[in-house]
Design a protein around this motif. Sequence first.
Motif, PDB file in Angstrom:
ATOM      1  N   GLU A 216       0.827  -1.204   0.000  1.00  0.00           N
ATOM      2  CA  GLU A 216       0.000   0.000   0.000  1.00  0.00           C
ATOM      3  C   GLU A 216       0.867   1.262   0.000  1.00  0.00           C
ATOM      4  N   ALA A 217       1.905   1.269   0.821  1.00  0.00           N
ATOM      5  CA  ALA A 217       2.800   2.427   0.880  1.00  0.00           C
ATOM      6  C   ALA A 217       3.533   2.603  -0.442  1.00  0.00           C
ATOM      7  N   TYR A 218       3.977   1.505  -1.025  1.00  0.00           N
ATOM      8  CA  TYR A 218       4.680   1.549  -2.312  1.00  0.00           C
ATOM      9  C   TYR A 218       3.771   2.150  -3.388  1.00  0.00           C
ATOM     10  N   ALA A 219       2.544   1.664  -3.469  1.00  0.00           N
ATOM     11  CA  ALA A 219       1.615   2.103  -4.525  1.00  0.00           C
ATOM     12  C   ALA A 219       1.113   3.526  -4.325  1.00  0.00           C
ATOM     13  N   SER A 220       1.053   3.991  -3.087  1.00  0.00           N
ATOM     14  CA  SER A 220       0.468   5.307  -2.839  1.00  0.00           C
ATOM     15  C   SER A 220       1.484   6.447  -2.881  1.00  0.00           C
ATOM     16  N   GLU A 221       2.752   6.126  -2.951  1.00  0.00           N
ATOM     17  CA  GLU A 221       3.765   7.188  -2.958  1.00  0.00           C
ATOM     18  C   GLU A 221       3.673   8.021  -4.232  1.00  0.00           C
ATOM     19  N   ARG A 222       3.805   9.319  -4.076  1.00  0.00           N
ATOM     20  CA  ARG A 222       3.779  10.238  -5.206  1.00  0.00           C
ATOM     21  C   ARG A 222       5.113  10.954  -5.313  1.00  0.00           C
ATOM     22  N   ALA A 223       5.306  11.631  -6.421  1.00  0.00           N
ATOM     23  CA  ALA A 223       6.576  12.275  -6.731  1.00  0.00           C
ATOM     24  C   ALA A 223       7.019  13.253  -5.647  1.00  0.00           C
ATOM     25  N   HIS A 224       8.298  13.225  -5.390  1.00  0.00           N
ATOM     26  CA  HIS A 224       8.899  14.163  -4.445  1.00  0.00           C
ATOM     27  C   HIS A 224       9.228  15.493  -5.122  1.00  0.00           C
ATOM     28  N   PHE A 225       9.172  15.534  -6.455  1.00  0.00           N
ATOM     29  CA  PHE A 225       9.534  16.737  -7.201  1.00  0.00           C
ATOM     30  C   PHE A 225       8.417  17.095  -8.181  1.00  0.00           C
ATOM     31  N   ASP A 226       8.219  18.373  -8.375  1.00  0.00           N
ATOM     32  CA  ASP A 226       7.185  18.860  -9.273  1.00  0.00           C
ATOM     33  C   ASP A 226       7.669  18.881 -10.719  1.00  0.00           C
ATOM     34  N   ALA A 227       6.720  18.910 -11.636  1.00  0.00           N
ATOM     35  CA  ALA A 227       7.033  19.094 -13.050  1.00  0.00           C
ATOM     36  C   ALA A 227       7.804  20.409 -13.211  1.00  0.00           C
ATOM     37  N   LEU A 228       8.683  20.428 -14.159  1.00  0.00           N
ATOM     38  CA  LEU A 228       9.552  21.554 -14.494  1.00  0.00           C
ATOM     39  C   LEU A 228      10.674  21.782 -13.485  1.00  0.00           C
ATOM     40  N   GLY A 229      10.692  21.005 -12.407  1.00  0.00           N
ATOM     41  CA  GLY A 229      11.790  21.100 -11.450  1.00  0.00           C
ATOM     42  C   GLY A 229      12.948  20.216 -11.891  1.00  0.00           C
ATOM     43  N   VAL A 230      14.147  20.711 -11.726  1.00  0.00           N
ATOM     44  CA  VAL A 230      15.337  19.935 -12.076  1.00  0.00           C
ATOM     45  C   VAL A 230      15.669  19.013 -10.912  1.00  0.00           C
ATOM     46  N   VAL A 231      15.863  17.739 -11.207  1.00  0.00           N
ATOM     47  CA  VAL A 231      16.165  16.738 -10.190  1.00  0.00           C
ATOM     48  C   VAL A 231      17.610  16.300 -10.362  1.00  0.00           C
ATOM     49  N   ASP A 232      18.419  16.482  -9.344  1.00  0.00           N
ATOM     50  CA  ASP A 232      19.828  16.072  -9.376  1.00  0.00           C
ATOM     51  C   ASP A 232      19.923  14.655  -8.821  1.00  0.00           C
ATOM     52  N   ILE A 233      19.826  13.682  -9.713  1.00  0.00           N
ATOM     53  CA  ILE A 233      19.797  12.276  -9.310  1.00  0.00           C
ATOM     54  C   ILE A 233      21.099  11.862  -8.646  1.00  0.00           C
ATOM     55  N   GLN A 234      22.224  12.337  -9.138  1.00  0.00           N
ATOM     56  CA  GLN A 234      23.513  11.997  -8.519  1.00  0.00           C
ATOM     57  C   GLN A 234      23.567  12.483  -7.083  1.00  0.00           C
ATOM     58  N   ALA A 235      23.149  13.712  -6.842  1.00  0.00           N
ATOM     59  CA  ALA A 235      23.168  14.241  -5.479  1.00  0.00           C
ATOM     60  C   ALA A 235      22.226  13.452  -4.575  1.00  0.00           C
TER      61      ALA A 235
ATOM     62  N   ALA B 194      20.997   4.521   4.023  1.00  0.00           N
ATOM     63  CA  ALA B 194      20.302   3.299   4.448  1.00  0.00           C
ATOM     64  C   ALA B 194      20.606   2.164   3.468  1.00  0.00           C
ATOM     65  N   PRO B 195      20.492   0.911   3.906  1.00  0.00           N
ATOM     66  CA  PRO B 195      20.744  -0.218   2.993  1.00  0.00           C
ATOM     67  C   PRO B 195      19.673  -0.381   1.920  1.00  0.00           C
ATOM     68  N   TYR B 196      18.524   0.285   2.096  1.00  0.00           N
ATOM     69  CA  TYR B 196      17.457   0.224   1.095  1.00  0.00           C
ATOM     70  C   TYR B 196      16.693   1.538   1.093  1.00  0.00           C
ATOM     71  N   ARG B 197      16.577   2.134  -0.088  1.00  0.00           N
ATOM     72  CA  ARG B 197      15.738   3.323  -0.251  1.00  0.00           C
ATOM     73  C   ARG B 197      15.180   3.318  -1.667  1.00  0.00           C
ATOM     74  N   ASN B 198      13.868   3.394  -1.778  1.00  0.00           N
ATOM     75  CA  ASN B 198      13.191   3.427  -3.071  1.00  0.00           C
ATOM     76  C   ASN B 198      12.177   4.556  -2.997  1.00  0.00           C
ATOM     77  N   GLN B 199      12.310   5.526  -3.887  1.00  0.00           N
ATOM     78  CA  GLN B 199      11.407   6.672  -3.823  1.00  0.00           C
ATOM     79  C   GLN B 199      10.985   7.128  -5.211  1.00  0.00           C
ATOM     80  N   VAL B 200       9.770   7.641  -5.285  1.00  0.00           N
ATOM     81  CA  VAL B 200       9.266   8.205  -6.534  1.00  0.00           C
ATOM     82  C   VAL B 200       9.851   9.601  -6.678  1.00  0.00           C
ATOM     83  N   LEU B 201      10.555   9.829  -7.776  1.00  0.00           N
ATOM     84  CA  LEU B 201      11.116  11.148  -8.030  1.00  0.00           C
ATOM     85  C   LEU B 201      10.172  12.004  -8.858  1.00  0.00           C
ATOM     86  N   LEU B 202       9.611  11.411  -9.933  1.00  0.00           N
ATOM     87  CA  LEU B 202       8.787  12.169 -10.872  1.00  0.00           C
ATOM     88  C   LEU B 202       7.565  11.371 -11.306  1.00  0.00           C
ATOM     89  N   ASP B 203       6.483  12.084 -11.562  1.00  0.00           N
ATOM     90  CA  ASP B 203       5.274  11.490 -12.145  1.00  0.00           C
ATOM     91  C   ASP B 203       5.123  12.032 -13.565  1.00  0.00           C
TER      92      ASP B 203
END
Length: 133
Positions: free
Chosen positions: A9-28, A35-44
């Motif tokens: 449920e938590a996996y499916a309900s997560e939404r983007a941490h960044f808005d459209a038109l925002g630049v996302v620095d994936i390397q940073a 943590a040994p595990y982190r999975n997050q939605v960056l963009l929709d």
Amino acid sequence: MKRDFPSTEAYASERAHFDALGVVDIQALQREVTAPYRNQVLLDFNGNCMRMAVFEGEYRWHMHPSSDEIFVVVEGELHIEFEAAAERVLRPWQAITVPAGTVHRTRAVGRTVNLTFEQQGAETVFVEPPAGL
């Protein structure tokens, strides 16, 4: 190493941490993960999402009944095991599509960073390990 995996449920309900038109620095962002595990939605986008997973070790056997899943490895080595196909190994800047309904498990050799693309809110079904695996 203990991993706190999200509920389906938590996996499916997560939404983007960044808005459209925002630049996302994936390397940073990936450098910030300790943590040994982190999975997050960056963009929709168009009913889909881009996730960034940073992890070590193996994830659970699962499938997404109605969503393909594209993996793109950015760093490290990602093994993807399948119930009904040969294991695939991805290294940086290699990609694969896992079709909807395909039972699989990801396993990182050392610290691995990958981007995944799937339907936003894709259902995840965890399954028992296939016999013999």
